[in-house]
Motif scaffolding. Sequence first.
Motif, PDB file in Angstrom:
ATOM      1  N   UNK A 237      15.022   1.104  15.186  1.00 41.11           N
ATOM      2  CA  UNK A 237      14.828  -0.014  16.107  1.00 41.11           C
ATOM      3  C   UNK A 237      15.236   0.329  17.530  1.00 41.11           C
ATOM      4  N   UNK A 238      16.101   1.314  17.671  1.00 41.30           N
ATOM      5  CA  UNK A 238      16.486   1.702  19.034  1.00 41.30           C
ATOM      6  C   UNK A 238      15.579   2.812  19.558  1.00 41.30           C
ATOM      7  N   UNK A 239      14.615   3.235  18.734  1.00 42.48           N
ATOM      8  CA  UNK A 239      13.635   4.212  19.193  1.00 42.48           C
ATOM      9  C   UNK A 239      14.128   5.650  19.143  1.00 42.48           C
ATOM     10  N   UNK A 240      15.278   5.892  18.513  1.00 43.90           N
ATOM     11  CA  UNK A 240      15.777   7.272  18.431  1.00 43.90           C
ATOM     12  C   UNK A 240      15.066   8.083  17.362  1.00 43.90           C
TER      13      UNK A 240
END
Lengths: 302, 270
Positions: free
Chosen positions: A280-283
Amino acid sequence: MKDIVELKNNLLAKKTIALPLIFSYTSSVRDLVKSYVDAIAENNGKQIIYAQNMQEIIDGENSTFTADESIYLLFCEKDFADFDQYASLPVIFLRRDLNKLTTASNIPQIDFPQLVSWQIEDYIKAKAAGLTEESAKWLCSICNQDLSRIDNEVDKIALFPVSEQQKMLELNKKEHGYDDLSSSTIFDLVNATMKKDFVAVKNIIKDLDCIDVEGLGLITLFTKQLKNILDVKLTNPAHYSSLKLSEKQINYIRYAYSSEKVDRVLDKFYSLLGLDEELKTGNLDLKNDELVIYILGKMLVA
Amino acid sequence: MGEYVGQEQLKKYLSTLSLSNCPNSIILRGHEGCGKHVFALEFAKKLGLPARDISEEISWDMISAIYRSATPAVYIIDLAKVNDTKLDVLLKFFEEPLKSIYIICLVNIGEKLPQTILNRGFLFDFEPYSAEDLAKVLPAVTANVPQSWLVSIIRTPGDVYKIRERNIDTATIDNLVERICDKLDIASLPNTLSIAEKINYKDEYDKIDYDFFIRNLSYSLYKRYMSTKESKYLAEADVVKNLVQKSSINHLDKKNALMRTLISLWRIVK
């Protein structure tokens, strides 16, 4: 009771069917099995109760408040060491296995033989005469020989005149009308994985393209299940009422996951929450297919 | 701009700006509620141009219309409101602005900023607010807030307004945090995880505010470490600080992130 023919004759003659019984079958004929169970309940004038485990049946039978009007159904993941100890209970044991019982039993065992392909193809042709042999075979294979799914699809085709039936099937095929044909759902996948049923997981993965499985949805379902397991395992039974779970759910978790160690469940829960965060944080950038396999791997190996 | 509390450097810079020396693509970066939007409006006022917030309506059609009309204006885009598909449109707009158009991107600290935007824009970071500056925002509110809250828990004027608008009770949050610091080592895991159920992540205003809670927890754990020198408090404080930093990321599932942090805390003390 010797076999399915005798059972059928007794049902047609409206005779009361003596219980317990053991039904052995494969998933392709589960609708047939269900129709027999319904017929027995109707003949015996009783209602069907799906039991989670044997204890529930024994408790139900011993309860002062339960009238003698229930037939219990119990799915057996494995054969009991001694079926005969339950010989006095009104229960139908459902085994998804056509092999003989691992231990001898006096309880009558009814086998529901798997239908062979040509029988199913004949059935299709009987309902939708306009279909070619190849189409009947194809329908059979995409429905994985599951009678209820085949029945659903053939019913739709049979609505058209015989001369149009083959054309309608081709048209539906072209418009990807059959692309989502799978009897499995994301819940089956989650349940099979939680139970570490590798065979079931493997079969569902084969159909993955036809099932609507989103990686993030899978994480949500797994984390919810794992949290429930942790809650039940770590909460004192006296405080079960504080959990947002029904008594049935609590009992199921207690028995089904009795051998799971808390540390391992916690590790899985923790690592799935971490995965959710990374996504969800795009990592972490993974395609949905890769993500689903990655999650399943994590859950099955951990 | 006279009413704008703090941010002296930004104010000074703004006073030197004119249409001839102003960059076309600007990035304003700061904590939520630090005044990025207000500053962008002041910026437009200073240039004498109309301002329009297009964060939620950004699309190829809209950008084409802006290019066609070429009307001088300041366009404000809050990156927290822009999803991934719209980001491509924004990149194009941000990279090739017309001379008469000014684009201001608002970014929260911790939010992932695409390198292409960072390279093309003129970046301004908001300074942290001092306790004195925050006390000036709404004196009637800040007077009733514990002094320790200013700066460490209340970081921006936006936080002060949030306390007033949502009628946030600081004592309830303090109590919960104190109990966690005192009793975490004797709590069971379900007990510890039940904390996550008491928190407001979106609009359950009768529950405890998520941001104030985690900042307070991080601050209190550091304070405990400073007074006791027990290493467990430092380890716990670091874990919560990590959560505070991540929490400004727009898409983060705050409940899951908090549960994960609570498990980490529980594991540290066990």
